[in-house]
Design an enzyme around this catalytic site. Sequence first.
Site, PDB file in Angstrom:
ATOM      1  CB  SER A 144       5.985   4.222  -7.535  1.00  0.00           C
ATOM      2  OG  SER A 144       6.495   3.367  -8.545  1.00  0.00           O
ATOM      3  CE1 TYR A 155       4.406   7.797 -10.969  1.00  0.00           C
ATOM      4  CE2 TYR A 155       6.087   6.093 -11.090  1.00  0.00           C
ATOM      5  CZ  TYR A 155       4.840   6.509 -10.688  1.00  0.00           C
ATOM      6  OH  TYR A 155       4.011   5.657  -9.996  1.00  0.00           O
TER       7      TYR A 155
END
Length: 260
Positions: A144, A155
């Site tokens: 990501s 994350y």
Amino acid sequence: MFQDRFKNKIAIVTGAAQGIGRGVAERIAKEGAKTVLVDRSDVVLEVAESLKKAGYDVLAIQADLETLAGFNKMSDRVIQTFGKIDILINNVGGTIWAKPFQHYEEEEIMKEINRSLFPTLWGCRSVLPHMISNGGGVIVNVSSVATRSVNRVPYAAAKGGVNAITASLAFEQAPNHVRILGVAPGGTEAPQRIIPRNENPQTDEERMWYQQIVDQTMESSLQKKYGTIEDQVSTILFAASDEAKYITGVTIPVAGGDLG
């Protein structure tokens, strides 16, 4: 679509019940791969069944990929069924909470890491012996660009780890003819999730924090827009294909110019 681009290949796609994972699984099956769709949700059985009815060679497996034992059990079944593993698309992961770091509880931090780092780590560890013994293979790790983002530090840490796994393993495994690449999606338009990552309704404050992510994502993209699932699928399948045979050890951002 490239007909038969993956003919005679055995491909595992994790997180295949919905979103990018489902798109990858459907496309790679239609392009000739014998495709293993893996997810812990039973929705993956329905996705596989629809592909079978259309004449594609697929196998659905429900598995918990947050443990090495869970991944090994799945990999062993693939070997028993097809005899080899050519391609692994490590797609499991995704933000569970979105908030400034000081608001995360210890348990939430651990859950984010377990969701978005360990399935990739265990996946690589699980399939590598099979790929090495078979003379090579390809692993595509879905990362990501949110390694530079707001309101999701755990994350970001997990996906930064995925990028490091990709770079380090590529160095290590090149002599074994195993390519390891990453694809880092940016903001991606997708249907509403069938199974939400966070089952609790958002508070007004949490909605505000999530909107900050949306605003920052749009601002960081040179194209000032979200991409599509197909944008991500096309890049992931390119990375997995022989067209990318001279590419390894890099993570490709698919984010409208946002480099993460």
